[in-house]
Design an enzyme around this catalytic site. Structure first.
Site, PDB file in Angstrom:
ATOM      1  N   HIS A  81     -73.263 -24.231  25.777  1.00  0.00           N
ATOM      2  CA  HIS A  81     -72.842 -22.966  25.170  1.00  0.00           C
ATOM      3  C   HIS A  81     -73.026 -22.965  23.650  1.00  0.00           C
ATOM      4  CE1 HIS A  81     -68.797 -24.789  24.207  1.00  0.00           C
ATOM      5  NE2 HIS A  81     -68.873 -23.925  23.217  1.00  0.00           N
ATOM      6  N   ASP A 129     -71.614 -27.357  31.383  1.00  0.00           N
ATOM      7  CA  ASP A 129     -71.699 -27.131  29.943  1.00  0.00           C
ATOM      8  C   ASP A 129     -72.119 -28.429  29.248  1.00  0.00           C
ATOM      9  OD1 ASP A 129     -71.604 -25.825  27.557  1.00  0.00           O
ATOM     10  OD2 ASP A 129     -69.410 -25.747  27.424  1.00  0.00           O
ATOM     11  N   SER A 226     -66.382 -27.711  19.841  1.00  0.00           N
ATOM     12  CA  SER A 226     -67.236 -27.693  21.033  1.00  0.00           C
ATOM     13  C   SER A 226     -68.410 -28.648  20.913  1.00  0.00           C
ATOM     14  CB  SER A 226     -67.780 -26.282  21.259  1.00  0.00           C
ATOM     15  OG  SER A 226     -66.780 -25.413  21.704  1.00  0.00           O
TER      16      SER A 226
END
Length: 277
Positions: A81, A129, A226
């Site tokens: 992502h 992910d 992230s």
């Protein structure tokens, strides 16, 4: 879904790792205690930590966007992502960083040669992910980088990090509305049993390729973390067991009883090797 970023460390069983000869070794030891909500990492404490930076629109320079982990001299591992909709030429990979606002001679900039996003990434659920980035300029390890850059080890396929303590690392926000940290931060987080996590986030939400960690007040990963590493210590080496993926939509970072979601790296070892070998 609210996406984030981070890293983790703890004690495990033996013979569960592989990587380069020097993988997972930090020459800067951790202090014995943590302050509530985390602490500043020591310079060089997490030498596999990468700042993935994106070119500022209409403005010279790049800014921190996500974290990543060095897994060998040419490849880093991050979250899909973080890379969707971004052109490789707009990315800058920074190694050896501690204060990302202050450049030092021991830091290095790298351009992207190739990106591999997982083809089955689900934008709605966050499943799969995980992504790889190959850099054009090799990372310098050991003495050449003053021990500030090194690779992290990978777990053996099928290893479970659950019911252990982990250490999150990143330059993410302290809170949803806070600014990104310029200094690398770290915090210890419990990795929950799969069933315990599913009772909190929903039985249909958490898949076997994911795990959750945290759930304690003011101890969490947040926006800007992230793609960063989740490591555990095996045979005195840091092993990359997870990738910071997402928080729960509508729930502020650091909310008690609400853990964040991480990609289980051991479920993707075959996929990783297919692309880096």
């Amino acid at each position: 879904m609210k996406y984030l970023c981070f890293a983790i460390i703890s004690a495990l069983n033996v013979h569960l790792i592989y990587g380069t000869d020097e993988c997972g070794i930090s020459h800067y030891k951790r202090p014995n205690s943590n302050i509530a909500g985390g602490r500043e990492a020591r310079k060089g404490e997490f030498p596999w930590m990468i700042s993935v930076q994106v070119r500022n629109l209409g403005d010279p320079g790049h800014q921190h966007y996500c974290g990543a982990s060095v897994i060998n001299r040419k490849w880093i591992l991050t979250a899909t992502h973080c890379l969707r909709g971004i052109d490789a030429k707009d990315l800058q990979i920074v190694a050896g960083a501690h204060d990302i606002k202050s450049w030092t001679d021991h830091m290095s900039r790298h351009t992207v040669e190739h990106m591999v996003l997982h083809p089955d990434f689900d934008d709605k659920t966050g499943l799969n992910d995980i992504a790889l980035i190959k850099v054009k300029q090799e990372f310098l390890f050991e003495e050449k980088s003053q021990w500030l850059v090194n690779s992290v080890c990978l777990p053996k396929e099928g290893y479970s990090p659950r019911e252990s303590l982990g250490t999150a690392v990143g330059w993410g926000r302290k809170s949803d509305k806070g600014a990104l940290s310029k200094i690398l931060k770290t915090v210890d987080l419990p990795i929950l049993k799969q069933d315990d996590c599913r009772r909190l986030v929903g039985y249909d939400f958490l898949k076997d390729q994911e795990f959750c960690a945290g759930g304690q007040h003011d101890k969490d990963t947040c926006t800007g973390d992230s793609g960063g590493p989740v490591t555990q210590i095996i045979e005195n080496r840091a092993v990359l067991v997870g990738i910071t993926s997402a928080g729960l939509g509508g729930v502020p970072c650091g909310s008690a009883g609400w853990p964040a979601i991480y990609t289980d790296v051991s479920k993707y070892i075959h996929w990783i090797n297919e692309h880096i070998d």
